[in-house]
Design an enzyme around this catalytic site. Structure first.
Site, PDB file in Angstrom:
ATOM      1  N   SER A  48       0.814  -1.218   0.000  1.00 58.21           N
ATOM      2  CA  SER A  48       0.000   0.000   0.000  1.00 58.21           C
ATOM      3  C   SER A  48       0.847   1.267   0.000  1.00 58.21           C
ATOM      4  CB  SER A  48      -0.935   0.028   1.213  1.00 58.21           C
ATOM      5  OG  SER A  48      -1.979  -0.892   1.037  1.00 58.21           O
ATOM      6  N   THR A  81      -1.620   4.740   3.170  1.00 56.91           N
ATOM      7  CA  THR A  81      -2.232   5.510   2.079  1.00 56.91           C
ATOM      8  C   THR A  81      -2.353   6.999   2.408  1.00 56.91           C
ATOM      9  OG1 THR A  81      -3.399   3.504   1.415  1.00 56.91           O
ATOM     10  CG2 THR A  81      -4.163   5.583   0.447  1.00 56.91           C
ATOM     11  N   GLU A 106     -10.367   7.039   1.930  1.00 57.28           N
ATOM     12  CA  GLU A 106      -9.918   5.651   1.761  1.00 57.28           C
ATOM     13  C   GLU A 106     -10.838   4.676   2.482  1.00 57.28           C
ATOM     14  OE1 GLU A 106      -5.936   2.894   2.163  1.00 57.28           O
ATOM     15  OE2 GLU A 106      -6.480   4.138   3.862  1.00 57.28           O
ATOM     16  N   ASP A 117      -8.978  -3.933   2.480  1.00 55.03           N
ATOM     17  CA  ASP A 117      -7.697  -4.649   2.414  1.00 55.03           C
ATOM     18  C   ASP A 117      -7.484  -5.544   3.631  1.00 55.03           C
ATOM     19  OD1 ASP A 117      -4.768  -4.929   1.550  1.00 55.03           O
ATOM     20  OD2 ASP A 117      -4.554  -3.990   3.518  1.00 55.03           O
ATOM     21  N   ASP A 147      -5.504   0.576  -4.699  1.00 56.13           N
ATOM     22  CA  ASP A 147      -4.041   0.602  -4.728  1.00 56.13           C
ATOM     23  C   ASP A 147      -3.470  -0.728  -5.232  1.00 56.13           C
ATOM     24  OD1 ASP A 147      -4.992  -0.600  -2.419  1.00 56.13           O
ATOM     25  OD2 ASP A 147      -3.613   0.440  -1.066  1.00 56.13           O
ATOM     26  N   HIS A 148      -4.263  -1.799  -5.062  1.00 51.78           N
ATOM     27  CA  HIS A 148      -3.845  -3.155  -5.477  1.00 51.78           C
ATOM     28  C   HIS A 148      -4.982  -4.090  -5.115  1.00 51.78           C
ATOM     29  CE1 HIS A 148      -3.403  -3.861  -1.201  1.00 51.78           C
ATOM     30  NE2 HIS A 148      -2.681  -2.751  -1.124  1.00 51.78           N
ATOM     31  N   HIS A 173      -1.105  -9.463  -0.967  1.00 53.97           N
ATOM     32  CA  HIS A 173      -1.572  -8.733  -2.146  1.00 53.97           C
ATOM     33  C   HIS A 173      -1.313  -9.545  -3.417  1.00 53.97           C
ATOM     34  CE1 HIS A 173      -0.820  -4.733   0.197  1.00 53.97           C
ATOM     35  NE2 HIS A 173      -1.690  -5.527   0.778  1.00 53.97           N
TER      36      HIS A 173
HETATM   37 ZN   LIG Z   1      -2.702  -4.854   2.407  1.00 51.82          ZN
END
Ligand SMILES: [Zn+2]
Length: 460
Positions: free
Chosen positions: A93, A146, A257, A262, A304-305, A397
């Site tokens: 992140s 983030t 965010e 996540d 972000d992913h 991730h």
């Molecule tokens: Zn993560």
């Protein structure tokens, strides 16, 4: 979905028509080409399978069509997320937020410093220099990777205390999220000296009328949305941030965010992940509504992913029963904790899950319960995955591309495929070219002193 018939087929075409005209509301012809305000929203870990799963989770099973979500309405493109070469193809992140905030790829763990640990100006710092206001509203601690990469610089995301300290120099106007643990009274006193109002209770937020404000509503991250179903924390914080930041005639940049999507992904916890997605979707709808009333505001949403390698259907079975998740009353973590504490735990678990486990499933839960809360938590997640046919490939991730969503002036810049650094460079290009002459904004904060390099574990 039920079987098709003529009436529902007609409803589908009507809904397509209405959604098409609905989409046009976001881009009226009299809108300016350059936005005055920018809202960037990041679903942390929100790979494409999350937005698709959320669509089926939200689907009304009594209608023929699968209803559109806010993600379907706003989708315009995709983005690659790989970090600097030194960190391979799978980002964390911190590197991803650095890319989104600065337009520069760096190593996993970097907070808006480059591979040589030099600070890189961020979108928010550049906005400040041009007289704009800045703010963050997140569900993690506000000094998590983030938001930190948008506001500050550090060679490591793990330096939470240094990052919290550095926020004093960012001049950010609105800071909302968790993180009391990292902001001791001595530090909060310095924020007060700079004119910040401090809030520690979510109910205090409604009365705030002016920036600057720092609201920390949990020791670290906020509780799971599924465990506070009526709280609407992220949409409330987003609405308040928009109200406060829009007081600046020069415009603003706001980061929102959905941080805990996540965290749920790392836990391979589909019930909790979908509730976090719902909270994030509601916050996007708040901004969508704001844009309908303020056509000078650009919204860009991305991830972000991906986290967890979530799959919709698993094990060769063509089935995903995400609807079952709507009946789950609490996070598996919370269900496990309460199930350890009560004698009549089997009926309690059935009530919390919204279905009665079979004899075999109940036996597995019973075995797990004897091994404690953590094992029971895992067994409940496994049971939910099995019932819904949800798959996961990782507790970390993955490197798949993420989606990009946009609305408002210059939204077309984000159409098609791009790199995550392109998103930042486009946003930076949309900032006013010069600082207003009346501005006396402070320069970007200096970087933290170089410290010893450490190997980054794969943190949330
Ligand atoms: Zn993560």
């Amino acid at each position: 979905m039920k079987l098709s018939n003529f009436v529902s087929a007609t409803l589908v075409s009507l809904s397509l028509l209405s959604s098409a005209s609905y989409a046009n509301i976001g881009s009226p012809t009299d809108a300016p080409s350059r936005p005055k305000n920018i809202v960037i929203m990041v679903g942390d870990g929100m790979g494409p399978s999350y937005t698709a799963a959320y669509r089926y989770y939200q689907d009304n099973p009594s209608t023929q069509e699968v209803e559109q979500t806010v993600f379907d309405r706003l989708l315009v493109g995709s983005a690659s997320t790989y970090p600097a070469a030194v960190s391979g193809y799978v980002t964390d992140s911190a590197a991803a937020a650095t890319a989104l905030a600065t337009g520069v790829k760096s190593y996993n763990g970097a907070i808006s410093v480059d591979v040589d640990k030099r600070t890189i100006p961020t979108l928010m710092e550049l906005a400040k220099k041009r007289g704009m206001s800045t703010g963050v509203a997140v569900t993690a601690q506000i000094n998590h990777a983030t938001p930190a990469a948008f506001l500050s610089h550090n060679e490591s995301r793990r330096h939470y205390d240094a990052l919290a300290q550095s926020y004093l120099d960012t001049d950010a106007d609105v800071l909302l999220g968790g993180g009391q643990k990292y902001f001791p009274e001595t530090l909060l006193a310095k924020f007060a000296d700079k004119g910040y109002q401090y809030l520690s209770d979510f109910s205090q937020l409604a009365a705030v009328e002016q920036p600057k404000v720092i609201g920390l509503f949990a020791q670290v991250q906020l509780p799971w949305a599924i465990d506070e179903p009526d709280a609407q924390r992220l949409s409330t914080m987003t609405q308040k941030a928009l109200t406060l930041l829009s007081q600046n005639e020069q415009g603003f940049v706001l980061l929102v965010e959905g941080s805990l999507i996540d965290w749920a992904g790392h836990n391979n916890d589909i019930a909790t992940a979908m509730a976090e997605m719902h909270e994030f979707a509601n916050a996007i709808e708040v901004v969508e509504q704001y844009i309908r009333q303020n056509n000078d505001t650009l919204l860009v949403v991305t991830a972000d992913h991906d986290t967890g390698g979530l799959s919709i259907g698993a094990n060769g079975d063509y089935r995903w029963d995400g609807q079952l998740l709507k009946a789950v009353q609490a996070s598996p973590d919370a269900i496990a904790t309460s199930a350890i504490a009560v004698d009549d735990w089997q009926s309690h678990v059935a009530q919390q899950l919204g279905f009665t486990p079979t004899e075999d499933e109940a036996q597995q839960l019973s075995n797990a319960r004897m091994q404690g809360q953590k094992v029971l938590d895992g067994a409940i997640k496994t049971l939910i995955d099995s019932r819904t046919n949800t798959g996961w490939t990782s507790s970390g991730h993955t490197g798949v591309d993420v989606q990009v969503f946009a609305s408002g002036p210059a939204a077309s810049l984000f159409h098609g495929h791009q790199d995550n650094t392109d998103i930042a460079n486009k946003l930076i290009s949309l900032l006013p070219k010069k600082a207003p002459t009346a501005s006396n904004n402070s320069a970007p904060s200096k970087s933290a002193a170089p410290a010893k390099v450490e190997t980054e574990a794969l943190l949330p």
